[in-house]
Design an enzyme around this catalytic site. Structure first.
Site, PDB file in Angstrom:
ATOM      1  N   ASP A 105       0.688  -1.311   0.044  1.00 53.02           N
ATOM      2  CA  ASP A 105       0.054   0.018   0.084  1.00 53.02           C
ATOM      3  C   ASP A 105       0.893   1.486  -0.076  1.00 53.02           C
ATOM      4  OD1 ASP A 105      -2.058  -1.624   0.094  1.00 53.02           O
ATOM      5  OD2 ASP A 105      -2.686  -0.868   1.998  1.00 53.02           O
TER       6      ASP A 105
ATOM      7  N   TYR B 201       2.363   1.835  -3.465  1.00 52.58           N
ATOM      8  CA  TYR B 201       1.215   2.545  -4.385  1.00 52.58           C
ATOM      9  C   TYR B 201       0.807   4.038  -3.805  1.00 52.58           C
ATOM     10  CZ  TYR B 201      -3.375   3.136  -6.147  1.00 52.58           C
ATOM     11  OH  TYR B 201      -4.411   3.493  -7.322  1.00 52.58           O
ATOM     12  N   ASP B 202       0.853   4.205  -2.684  1.00 53.83           N
ATOM     13  CA  ASP B 202       0.915   5.777  -2.307  1.00 53.83           C
ATOM     14  C   ASP B 202       1.821   6.392  -2.930  1.00 53.83           C
ATOM     15  OD1 ASP B 202      -1.672   5.047  -1.198  1.00 53.83           O
ATOM     16  OD2 ASP B 202      -0.961   5.149   1.064  1.00 53.83           O
TER      17      ASP B 202
ATOM     18  N   LEU C 193      -9.855   7.467   1.281  1.00 56.28           N
ATOM     19  CA  LEU C 193      -9.331   8.330   2.386  1.00 56.28           C
ATOM     20  C   LEU C 193      -7.761   8.498   2.107  1.00 56.28           C
ATOM     21  CD1 LEU C 193     -10.676   6.459   5.408  1.00 56.28           C
ATOM     22  CD2 LEU C 193     -11.316   8.683   5.045  1.00 56.28           C
TER      23      LEU C 193
ATOM     24  N   GLU D 201     -11.433   6.124  15.084  1.00 57.37           N
ATOM     25  CA  GLU D 201     -12.356   4.697  15.062  1.00 57.37           C
ATOM     26  C   GLU D 201     -11.443   3.862  14.184  1.00 57.37           C
ATOM     27  OE1 GLU D 201     -15.312   7.164  13.509  1.00 57.37           O
ATOM     28  OE2 GLU D 201     -15.439   6.161  11.449  1.00 57.37           O
TER      29      GLU D 201
ATOM     30  N   LYS E  63     -10.219   1.478  11.048  1.00 56.54           N
ATOM     31  CA  LYS E  63     -10.511   1.448   9.681  1.00 56.54           C
ATOM     32  C   LYS E  63     -10.843  -0.058   9.396  1.00 56.54           C
ATOM     33  CE  LYS E  63      -8.460   2.845   5.226  1.00 56.54           C
ATOM     34  NZ  LYS E  63      -8.761   1.479   4.432  1.00 56.54           N
TER      35      LYS E  63
ATOM     36  N   ASP F 287     -11.576  -3.519   7.634  1.00 57.20           N
ATOM     37  CA  ASP F 287     -10.811  -3.968   6.572  1.00 57.20           C
ATOM     38  C   ASP F 287     -11.887  -4.815   5.621  1.00 57.20           C
ATOM     39  OD1 ASP F 287      -9.173  -4.401   4.543  1.00 57.20           O
ATOM     40  OD2 ASP F 287      -7.832  -5.841   5.598  1.00 57.20           O
TER      41      ASP F 287
ATOM     42  N   TYR G 199     -20.074   4.221   9.280  1.00 57.61           N
ATOM     43  CA  TYR G 199     -19.413   5.218   9.727  1.00 57.61           C
ATOM     44  C   TYR G 199     -19.475   6.450   9.215  1.00 57.61           C
ATOM     45  CZ  TYR G 199     -16.809   2.931   6.095  1.00 57.61           C
ATOM     46  OH  TYR G 199     -16.431   2.296   4.753  1.00 57.61           O
TER      47      TYR G 199
ATOM     48  N   LYS H 115     -11.007  11.552  12.304  1.00 60.19           N
ATOM     49  CA  LYS H 115     -11.763  12.661  11.609  1.00 60.19           C
ATOM     50  C   LYS H 115     -12.067  13.708  12.400  1.00 60.19           C
ATOM     51  CE  LYS H 115     -14.547   8.876   9.525  1.00 60.19           C
ATOM     52  NZ  LYS H 115     -15.823   7.856   9.663  1.00 60.19           N
TER      53      LYS H 115
ATOM     54  N   LYS I 180      -2.594   4.179   8.710  1.00 58.20           N
ATOM     55  CA  LYS I 180      -2.405   2.685   8.295  1.00 58.20           C
ATOM     56  C   LYS I 180      -1.421   1.956   9.363  1.00 58.20           C
ATOM     57  CE  LYS I 180      -3.902   1.242   4.901  1.00 58.20           C
ATOM     58  NZ  LYS I 180      -3.939   1.187   3.477  1.00 58.20           N
TER      59      LYS I 180
ATOM     60  N   CYS J  28      27.936 -30.178   2.221  1.00 58.63           N
ATOM     61  CA  CYS J  28      27.859 -29.355   3.147  1.00 58.63           C
ATOM     62  C   CYS J  28      28.515 -27.708   2.922  1.00 58.63           C
ATOM     63  CB  CYS J  28      28.382 -29.642   4.848  1.00 58.63           C
ATOM     64  SG  CYS J  28      28.396 -28.300   5.719  1.00 58.63           S
TER      65      CYS J  28
ATOM     66  N   CYS K 241      31.834 -27.396   5.177  1.00 61.57           N
ATOM     67  CA  CYS K 241      32.955 -28.465   5.366  1.00 61.57           C
ATOM     68  C   CYS K 241      32.952 -29.204   4.160  1.00 61.57           C
ATOM     69  CB  CYS K 241      32.679 -29.193   6.479  1.00 61.57           C
ATOM     70  SG  CYS K 241      31.557 -30.468   6.796  1.00 61.57           S
TER      71      CYS K 241
ATOM     72  N   CYS L 107      24.271 -32.245   8.033  1.00 63.00           N
ATOM     73  CA  CYS L 107      25.829 -32.617   7.917  1.00 63.00           C
ATOM     74  C   CYS L 107      26.129 -33.332   9.146  1.00 63.00           C
ATOM     75  CB  CYS L 107      26.502 -31.111   7.964  1.00 63.00           C
ATOM     76  SG  CYS L 107      28.333 -31.360   8.118  1.00 63.00           S
TER      77      CYS L 107
ATOM     78  N   CYS M  47      32.443 -30.151  11.876  1.00 68.79           N
ATOM     79  CA  CYS M  47      31.995 -28.976  10.862  1.00 68.79           C
ATOM     80  C   CYS M  47      32.155 -27.578  11.532  1.00 68.79           C
ATOM     81  CB  CYS M  47      30.609 -29.427  10.145  1.00 68.79           C
ATOM     82  SG  CYS M  47      30.061 -27.917   9.158  1.00 68.79           S
TER      83      CYS M  47
HETATM   84  S1  IVH Z   1     -14.947   7.354   6.446  1.00 64.96           S
HETATM   85  C1  IVH Z   1     -15.574  10.633   2.834  1.00 64.96           C
HETATM   86  N1  IVH Z   1     -14.403   5.701   8.257  1.00 64.96           N
HETATM   87  O1  IVH Z   1     -11.611   2.990   3.859  1.00 64.96           O
HETATM   88  C2  IVH Z   1     -15.037   9.210   3.026  1.00 64.96           C
HETATM   89  N2  IVH Z   1     -13.872   4.889   5.868  1.00 64.96           N
HETATM   90  O2  IVH Z   1      -9.690   3.576   2.068  1.00 64.96           O
HETATM   91  C3  IVH Z   1     -15.389   8.814   4.357  1.00 64.96           C
HETATM   92  N3  IVH Z   1     -13.125   2.719   5.688  1.00 64.96           N
HETATM   93  O3  IVH Z   1     -13.479   4.318   1.386  1.00 64.96           O
HETATM   94  C4  IVH Z   1     -14.986   7.377   4.598  1.00 64.96           C
HETATM   95  N4  IVH Z   1     -13.253   2.046   7.868  1.00 64.96           N
HETATM   96  O4  IVH Z   1     -14.594   2.247   2.360  1.00 64.96           O
HETATM   97  C5  IVH Z   1     -14.238   5.937   6.775  1.00 64.96           C
HETATM   98  N5  IVH Z   1     -14.256   4.130   9.737  1.00 64.96           N
HETATM   99  C6  IVH Z   1     -14.098   4.300   8.824  1.00 64.96           C
HETATM  100  C7  IVH Z   1     -13.870   3.584   7.620  1.00 64.96           C
HETATM  101  C8  IVH Z   1     -13.756   3.706   6.235  1.00 64.96           C
HETATM  102  C9  IVH Z   1     -13.064   1.580   6.533  1.00 64.96           C
HETATM  103  C10 IVH Z   1     -12.922   2.604   4.064  1.00 64.96           C
HETATM  104  C11 IVH Z   1     -13.991   3.142   3.388  1.00 64.96           C
HETATM  105  C12 IVH Z   1     -13.151   4.107   2.672  1.00 64.96           C
HETATM  106  C13 IVH Z   1     -11.748   3.158   2.726  1.00 64.96           C
HETATM  107  C14 IVH Z   1     -10.766   4.244   2.151  1.00 64.96           C
END
Ligand code: IVH
Length: 496
Positions: free
Chosen positions: A56, A59-60, A106, A136, A138, A140, A249, A324, A348, A442, A445, A460, A465
């Protein structure tokens, strides 16, 4: 036919390496074009195949480089650039539906410095220093949008390309964590679009896989892909059996019967929004651990670090946390880029899996005389350490994982566990890969190696050795190869 052939894949991987390591040798135009091409490819690997070839953070790095180049050279940007859209994965099996407001991503942060930069920008945009943040998980899983009108669930839509998703209402209706009716009118809300994530509890996922093993069925690879795949099943009865849950969320849109927006007016903060959704019967991050308020970025950073250490204790898969700005009025002031809100950022967790290249295999002699093959891989950061050597155990492991020198391999490290090679990506081979040849002698030796039947390990047997250690290790070495004849046989009686 795959969208990218094997030769395309090799070319794009080589380009990725160049762009990550020495992009300065290219002109801005060549760099921009290459980045657009390479990012489109990695989007496809990630979103369509669910087999990313880069981490990730790599990629970023590519994405941010492209954004910067396009900012500095607007004439190089075009509407087909990956910066101008979000990657998509729409199947033809479900009707396409436009989201009421775009489903954005995000921005990501990986360390305290990134969070300080975010905080500085928020304070500048809001022109004030007292910002309250929420924190909160994230989740997955796989993103969804739920639209309620007149207090009933009207439709559920996958994220799709951010603007248009697939309608999967019938499947979502089987999830008990999604209310089919909710009393939004109590809050004056006529139509609302709610964002959330569908996922499977870790213990339920493991139980499901245990059951599949018992039934002789193929196990699911991971909870996220299983959740995403399940939402696209045609048979809702099968979906109902899969233990999916939905956390919500975010609210992107809420209007009264006259189509007037109610955000900010009725609901003042993100916490109030989540509380309302909780009161209406939705599953939201709610416990004191899952949902926190902090009055400074330092407190946010400390909480992120504390969470990361205990991430495995949480019942659901998370790949980080989301910070947030709590006040919706301040969120509005911060606004959005084409890609993400400026009022939120993902922190992350350190990646636990990454793709790298198997460069060579060395054979080491352990204290017990056991020969261990050690894979030398291109150095890659993984869950807080840089990995460049990984034990690949024995000859059987090499065969089972189908490893060859030159292979692209996926590596993983969970918790404190040492890194492991989990898979070789055989589909991206270019023919230059070489078999791993186990030595007959080996490496320390040169004595002939010995492997008893039914054992996986070559040894061995030379007590002198230098690789296997000296006299200090001698009794131990003999103990571990009792009964095999060879040098230690006589003395081994002393132990058994
Ligand atoms: S808020 C305006 N809160 O992560 C966008 N997203 O990598 C508001 N995701 O597209 C998103 N947990 O699908 C928000 N607690 C959380 C989240 C969350 C997972 C996902 C979401 C978002 C992606 C970004």
């Amino acid at each position: 036919m795959a969208k990218y052939s094997a030769p395309d894949t090799h070319k794009l991987l080589a380009m990725t390496e160049t762009l990550l390591q020495m992009s300065h040798i290219m002109t801005p135009q060549a760099q921009t074009e290459a980045l657009q091409e390479v990012i489109n490819f990695h989007d496809w690997r990630y979103y369509i195949l669910a087999q990313p070839l880069i981490s990730d953070s790599q990629y970023d790095t590519l994405f941010k480089k492209l954004q910067q180049l396009e900012r500095e050279n607007p004439d190089l940007s075009n509407e087909n650039s990956p910066t101008q859209r979000v990657a998509y994965s729409i199947s033809k099996d479900f009707p396409s539906v436009e989201h009421l407001s775009p489903m954005l991503s995000l921005d990501n942060s990986y360390n305290a410095d990134d969070l300080y930069t975010f905080d500085t920008q928020v304070k500048k945009l809001c022109d004030r220093n007292d910002i309250e943040y929420t924190l909160e998980p994230k989740f997955d899983g796989t993103g969804i949008s739920l639209v309620y009108e007149n207090d009933v669930l009207l439709r559920a839509v996958t994220r799709g390309n951010g603007a248009v998703g697939e309608e999967i209402t019938n499947n979502i209706r089987t999830l008990r964590s999604v209310p089919l009716q909710a009393h939004f009118s109590k809050y004056g809300i006529y139509r609302i679009e709610i964002r959330g994530e569908v996922l499977i509890r870790k213990d339920k996922f493991e139980a499901m896989n245990r059951q599949r093993r018992t039934n002789g069925e193929k196990e699911f690879a991971n909870a996220r892909n299983t959740a995403a795949g399940t939402l696209r099943l045609q048979d809702s009865a099968e979906v109902a059996k899969r233990n999916l849950e939905a956390f919500v969320y975010y609210v992107g849109y809420a209007v009264d019967a006259n189509e007037n927006s109610l955000l900010i007016k009725t609901l003042k903060t993100h916490s109030e929004l989540l509380q309302m959704l909780h009161d209406l019967g939705f599953k939201v991050p709610h416990s004191p651990q899952e949902f926190q308020h902090h009055n400074s970025i330092d407190a946010v950073i400390a909480a992120c670090e504390a969470w990361q250490i205990r991430r495995d204790d949480y019942a659901y898969e998370t790949d980080g946390l989301v910070v947030k700005v709590n006040a919706l009025a301040l969120q509005e002031i911060c606004g959005f880029t084409a890609h993400h809100p400026r009022w939120a950022i993902a922190f992350k967790f350190k990646a636990r899996s990454a793709a790298t290249t198997l460069l060579d295999v060395e054979f080491q002699v352990g204290r017990t005389g056991a020969i261990t093959p050690v894979a030398k891989v291109q150095a890659v950061p993984l869950a807080g350490v840089t990995v460049s050597s990984i034990s690949i155990h024995n000859e059987d492991f090499i065969k089972e994982k189908d490893l060859k020198i030159g292979d692209r391999v996926l590596i993983e490290r969970s918790g404190d566990v040492i890194p492991q090679i989990v898979q070789s990506l055989a589909d991206v081979r270019n023919g230059s890969e070489r078999d791993i040849v186990f030595p007959k002698n080996c490496p320390a030796c040169n004595s002939e190696l010995f492997k008893p039947e039914k054992e996986a390990v070559w040894r061995c047997l030379n007590p002198q050795c230098p690789g296997a250690g000296n006299g200090a290790n001698y009794p131990f070495r003999i103990q571990t190869r009792y009964g095999y004849g060879g040098f230690g046989r006589k003395t081994s009686r002393a132990f058994f």
